[in-house]
Design a protein around this motif. Structure first.
Motif, PDB file in Angstrom:
ATOM      1  N   LEU A 135      32.298  55.812   6.626  1.00 14.08           N
ATOM      2  CA  LEU A 135      33.385  57.089   6.683  1.00 14.08           C
ATOM      3  C   LEU A 135      33.047  57.816   8.068  1.00 14.08           C
ATOM      4  CD1 LEU A 135      35.650  58.989   5.979  1.00 14.08           C
ATOM      5  CD2 LEU A 135      34.028  60.207   4.494  1.00 14.08           C
ATOM      6  N   GLU A 136      31.931  58.179   8.356  1.00 18.13           N
ATOM      7  CA  GLU A 136      31.645  59.016   9.566  1.00 18.13           C
ATOM      8  C   GLU A 136      31.909  57.952  10.873  1.00 18.13           C
ATOM      9  OE1 GLU A 136      27.833  61.136  11.503  1.00 18.13           O
ATOM     10  OE2 GLU A 136      28.305  61.512   9.303  1.00 18.13           O
ATOM     11  N   ASP A 137      31.443  56.884  10.591  1.00 23.59           N
ATOM     12  CA  ASP A 137      31.589  55.863  11.954  1.00 23.59           C
ATOM     13  C   ASP A 137      33.263  55.465  11.963  1.00 23.59           C
ATOM     14  OD1 ASP A 137      30.896  53.648  13.329  1.00 23.59           O
ATOM     15  OD2 ASP A 137      31.718  52.277  12.149  1.00 23.59           O
ATOM     16  N   LYS A 138      33.914  55.488  11.179  1.00 17.16           N
ATOM     17  CA  LYS A 138      35.446  55.309  11.320  1.00 17.16           C
ATOM     18  C   LYS A 138      36.051  56.362  11.838  1.00 17.16           C
ATOM     19  CE  LYS A 138      36.582  51.186   8.462  1.00 17.16           C
ATOM     20  NZ  LYS A 138      37.788  50.833   9.377  1.00 17.16           N
ATOM     21  N   ALA A 139      35.794  57.648  11.299  1.00 19.11           N
ATOM     22  CA  ALA A 139      36.470  58.829  11.664  1.00 19.11           C
ATOM     23  C   ALA A 139      36.008  59.176  13.090  1.00 19.11           C
ATOM     24  CB  ALA A 139      35.964  60.042  10.835  1.00 19.11           C
ATOM     25  N   THR A 140      34.802  58.789  13.450  1.00 21.19           N
ATOM     26  CA  THR A 140      34.227  58.975  14.890  1.00 21.19           C
ATOM     27  C   THR A 140      35.014  57.937  15.531  1.00 21.19           C
ATOM     28  OG1 THR A 140      32.213  59.641  14.074  1.00 21.19           O
ATOM     29  CG2 THR A 140      32.461  59.328  16.382  1.00 21.19           C
ATOM     30  N   GLY A 141      35.091  56.765  15.156  1.00 23.97           N
ATOM     31  CA  GLY A 141      35.843  55.774  16.047  1.00 23.97           C
ATOM     32  C   GLY A 141      37.395  56.136  16.374  1.00 23.97           C
ATOM     33  N   ALA A 142      38.005  56.788  15.328  1.00 22.24           N
ATOM     34  CA  ALA A 142      39.361  57.308  15.528  1.00 22.24           C
ATOM     35  C   ALA A 142      39.577  58.256  16.462  1.00 22.24           C
ATOM     36  CB  ALA A 142      40.094  57.422  14.341  1.00 22.24           C
ATOM     37  N   LEU A 143      38.502  59.440  16.516  1.00 26.35           N
ATOM     38  CA  LEU A 143      38.754  60.559  17.332  1.00 26.35           C
ATOM     39  C   LEU A 143      38.116  60.443  18.601  1.00 26.35           C
ATOM     40  CD1 LEU A 143      38.360  63.364  14.599  1.00 26.35           C
ATOM     41  CD2 LEU A 143      40.537  62.265  15.637  1.00 26.35           C
ATOM     42  N   ALA A 144      37.006  59.701  18.588  1.00 25.01           N
ATOM     43  CA  ALA A 144      36.538  59.263  20.177  1.00 25.01           C
ATOM     44  C   ALA A 144      37.482  58.262  20.800  1.00 25.01           C
ATOM     45  CB  ALA A 144      35.185  58.766  19.977  1.00 25.01           C
ATOM     46  N   GLY A 145      38.042  57.464  20.067  1.00 23.48           N
ATOM     47  CA  GLY A 145      38.927  56.329  20.521  1.00 23.48           C
ATOM     48  C   GLY A 145      40.086  56.981  20.962  1.00 23.48           C
ATOM     49  N   ALA A 146      40.792  58.164  20.116  1.00 22.48           N
ATOM     50  CA  ALA A 146      41.815  58.664  20.803  1.00 22.48           C
ATOM     51  C   ALA A 146      41.496  59.500  22.212  1.00 22.48           C
ATOM     52  CB  ALA A 146      42.266  59.736  19.641  1.00 22.48           C
ATOM     53  N   ALA A 147      40.377  60.161  22.217  1.00 21.50           N
ATOM     54  CA  ALA A 147      40.048  60.802  23.543  1.00 21.50           C
ATOM     55  C   ALA A 147      39.779  59.939  24.337  1.00 21.50           C
ATOM     56  CB  ALA A 147      38.672  61.672  23.358  1.00 21.50           C
ATOM     57  N   VAL A 148      39.063  58.775  24.449  1.00 17.46           N
ATOM     58  CA  VAL A 148      38.887  57.812  25.330  1.00 17.46           C
ATOM     59  C   VAL A 148      40.457  57.453  26.017  1.00 17.46           C
ATOM     60  CG1 VAL A 148      38.388  55.569  25.968  1.00 17.46           C
ATOM     61  CG2 VAL A 148      36.814  56.992  24.892  1.00 17.46           C
ATOM     62  N   GLY A 149      41.332  57.183  24.930  1.00 16.98           N
ATOM     63  CA  GLY A 149      42.659  56.544  25.599  1.00 16.98           C
ATOM     64  C   GLY A 149      43.364  57.723  26.249  1.00 16.98           C
ATOM     65  N   ASP A 150      43.325  58.977  25.885  1.00 18.60           N
ATOM     66  CA  ASP A 150      43.786  59.972  26.538  1.00 18.60           C
ATOM     67  C   ASP A 150      43.399  60.156  27.903  1.00 18.60           C
ATOM     68  OD1 ASP A 150      45.203  62.653  26.858  1.00 18.60           O
ATOM     69  OD2 ASP A 150      43.463  63.783  26.073  1.00 18.60           O
ATOM     70  N   ALA A 151      42.002  60.265  28.205  1.00 17.18           N
ATOM     71  CA  ALA A 151      41.454  60.408  29.379  1.00 17.18           C
ATOM     72  C   ALA A 151      41.632  58.909  30.434  1.00 17.18           C
ATOM     73  CB  ALA A 151      40.000  60.231  29.463  1.00 17.18           C
ATOM     74  N   LEU A 152      41.694  57.718  29.944  1.00 16.77           N
ATOM     75  CA  LEU A 152      42.149  56.745  30.760  1.00 16.77           C
ATOM     76  C   LEU A 152      43.763  56.842  31.164  1.00 16.77           C
ATOM     77  CD1 LEU A 152      39.264  55.763  29.905  1.00 16.77           C
ATOM     78  CD2 LEU A 152      40.222  53.575  29.694  1.00 16.77           C
ATOM     79  N   GLY A 153      44.612  57.345  30.013  1.00 23.00           N
ATOM     80  CA  GLY A 153      46.113  57.362  30.173  1.00 23.00           C
ATOM     81  C   GLY A 153      46.549  58.508  31.095  1.00 23.00           C
ATOM     82  N   GLY A 154      45.808  59.483  31.048  1.00 25.49           N
ATOM     83  CA  GLY A 154      46.111  60.511  32.014  1.00 25.49           C
ATOM     84  C   GLY A 154      46.361  60.638  33.409  1.00 25.49           C
ATOM     85  N   ALA A 155      45.818  59.583  33.953  1.00 32.29           N
ATOM     86  CA  ALA A 155      46.025  59.171  35.531  1.00 32.29           C
ATOM     87  C   ALA A 155      47.519  58.594  35.756  1.00 32.29           C
ATOM     88  CB  ALA A 155      45.084  58.572  35.998  1.00 32.29           C
ATOM     89  N   ALA A 156      47.748  57.724  34.784  1.00 37.96           N
ATOM     90  CA  ALA A 156      48.962  56.926  34.797  1.00 37.96           C
ATOM     91  C   ALA A 156      50.049  57.787  34.499  1.00 37.96           C
ATOM     92  CB  ALA A 156      48.798  55.833  34.288  1.00 37.96           C
ATOM     93  N   GLU A 157      50.029  58.801  33.573  1.00 36.80           N
ATOM     94  CA  GLU A 157      51.263  59.414  32.928  1.00 36.80           C
ATOM     95  C   GLU A 157      52.454  59.548  34.102  1.00 36.80           C
ATOM     96  OE1 GLU A 157      52.217  63.163  30.221  1.00 36.80           O
ATOM     97  OE2 GLU A 157      50.372  63.351  31.244  1.00 36.80           O
ATOM     98  N   GLY A 158      53.524  59.119  33.495  1.00 33.35           N
ATOM     99  CA  GLY A 158      54.870  59.479  34.241  1.00 33.35           C
ATOM    100  C   GLY A 158      55.215  58.325  35.145  1.00 33.35           C
ATOM    101  N   ASN A 159      54.272  57.370  35.273  1.00 32.76           N
ATOM    102  CA  ASN A 159      54.704  56.145  36.289  1.00 32.76           C
ATOM    103  C   ASN A 159      55.007  55.153  35.599  1.00 32.76           C
ATOM    104  OD1 ASN A 159      53.911  57.654  39.050  1.00 32.76           O
ATOM    105  ND2 ASN A 159      51.995  58.146  37.820  1.00 32.76           N
ATOM    106  N   THR A 160      55.550  54.185  36.600  1.00 26.68           N
ATOM    107  CA  THR A 160      56.260  52.909  35.784  1.00 26.68           C
ATOM    108  C   THR A 160      54.734  51.762  36.092  1.00 26.68           C
ATOM    109  OG1 THR A 160      56.744  52.047  38.123  1.00 26.68           O
ATOM    110  CG2 THR A 160      58.598  53.228  36.663  1.00 26.68           C
TER     111      THR A 160
END
Length: 386
Positions: free
Chosen positions: A4-29
């Protein structure tokens, strides 16, 4: 760390990583992204515009360089609300607990490179919560009406999927209630479907296609149609690098923003029963195209551009829940912890603990209802009894 903890951490850390990687590209083609970074983004990159402090329209936010955005800040705030309430949430929880955090709690804001109130970073669609609930005293269940219809209420509800792990219908209902304080129409609908997708992904052994089937089974109106169209298109995509235009074409009929993300159409983001936010269908499409692989799902979302940080948050949380923490590259986690000055793995254990407490309360509620039904003579007769 248990499952449970592993999957919960995977979900929330996984979201944060996606957020940080995607921020630079936001709004562009995709084309602009590839030109700026000499090809596809494959990890953490610097700001799209080096003069980010004065550049428009994203100033003064320092996106890129491992900085999480408002998606993660809002997600962490919702985790804090769960840690306070320690039970299921509703629209009143937003008014009573989330809004006070937005206006009264100073935190490190990576994109501002300083401590500040969350209110000073969140977008206008999230500031709506403060205007309507704190200053307007609107009924929390109706406060989302009138706000622009976007992904704002969707991007941070992954914790609702965790607390309802394995119960997508319950996650959907809880997220629809919570999101009523923030959004209406297909913006609210997407929040329910996204939370349900995370809840489904938390179930051991679930496949990406099963997650999408859950989403299709619960989604209504244009949200369902958009997910179905993108899922069908994703079936022909074996590598997102050649499929970005295919997925965009599939979601385009349901997207109100139009072809120019930074210059939305006149009828953008207004209520409709035939339209959908773009982010959730594309996130699910990337998940299918990558067969659930965390890195490929997130990188596809990042390189898609447009609202790339929120798309990558959704793809990353679902893929992270499917794989657990091991699926999220450790070097990305460490670099984002450093860049954002926060431990993005800390919220998972908190949500796992809260989830256990909520499940115990749920069980007590079920047993109390069973006793009532038995007293009424309405309870099912257990097997073996006459």
């Amino acid at each position: 760390m248990d499952l449970l903890e592993d999957k919960a951490t995977g979900a929330l850390a996984g979201a944060a990583v996606g957020d940080a990687l995607g921020g630079a590209a936001e709004g562009n083609t995709p084309e602009a992204i590839q030109e700026r970074y000499d090809g596809f983004i494959t990890g953490i990159v610097g700001p799209f515009l080096p003069d980010w402090q004065t550049a428009r329209p994203i100033a003064p936010y320092h996106k890129g360089d491992g900085h999480v955005t408002d998606d993660t800040l809002m997600t962490n705030a919702l985790v804090d609300v769960y840690a306070t309430v320690r039970d299921h949430l509703d629209a009143y929880s937003v008014a009573d607990h989330l809004v006070p955090l937005l206006i009264g709690d100073k935190r490190w804001i990576p994109e501002l490179e300083s401590e500040a109130l969350l209110l000073h970073r969140i977008f206008l669609a999230e500031k709506w919560l403060v205007a309507r609930l704190h200053y307007g005293h609107i009924d929390p269940r109706e406060a989302g009406v009138g706000n622009i219809v976007n992904c704002g209420a969707t991007m941070y509800v992954a914790p609702i999927g965790i607390v309802n792990a394995g119960a997508p219908e319950a996650a959907y209902a809880e997220a629809i209630d919570v999101a009523g304080a923030h959004q209406s129409s297909y913006g609210r609908e997407a929040a329910g479907v996204y939370a349900a997708a995370v809840a489904a992904a938390m179930r051991p052994g679930t496949t990406p296609s099963q997650v999408v089937d859950v989403a299709l089974g619960l989604a209504k109106d244009g949200t369902r149609d958009a997910i179905d169209a993108v899922a069908n298109a994703a079936a022909s995509v074996t590598d997102w690098r050649g499929g970005l235009a295919t997925l965009r074409a599939a979601v385009e009929p349901f997207d109100t923003v139009g072809p120019h993300y930074r210059a939305p159409a006149r009828d953008a983001r207004i209520p409709s029963r035939t339209k959908s936010i773009e982010e959730l269908p594309i996130a699910l499409g990337m998940l299918l195209a990558a067969d659930g692989d965390y890195s490929e799902s997130v990188l596809g979302a990042v390189n898609y551009g447009r609202d790339s940080d929120s798309i990558a948050v959704m793809a990353g949380s679902i893929a992270g829940a499917l794989s657990g923490l091991a699926g999220v590259p450790r070097h990305w986690i460490e670099d984002i912890n450093t860049g954002s000055r926060m431990d993005i793995t800390a919220s998972g254990p908190t949500m796992a603990t809260v989830a256990r407490e909520v499940w115990a309360k749920d069980q007590a509620r079920v047993e109390a209802r069973r006793d009532t039904l038995e007293a009424l003579g309405a309870a099912p007769v257990p097997s073996g009894r006459n």
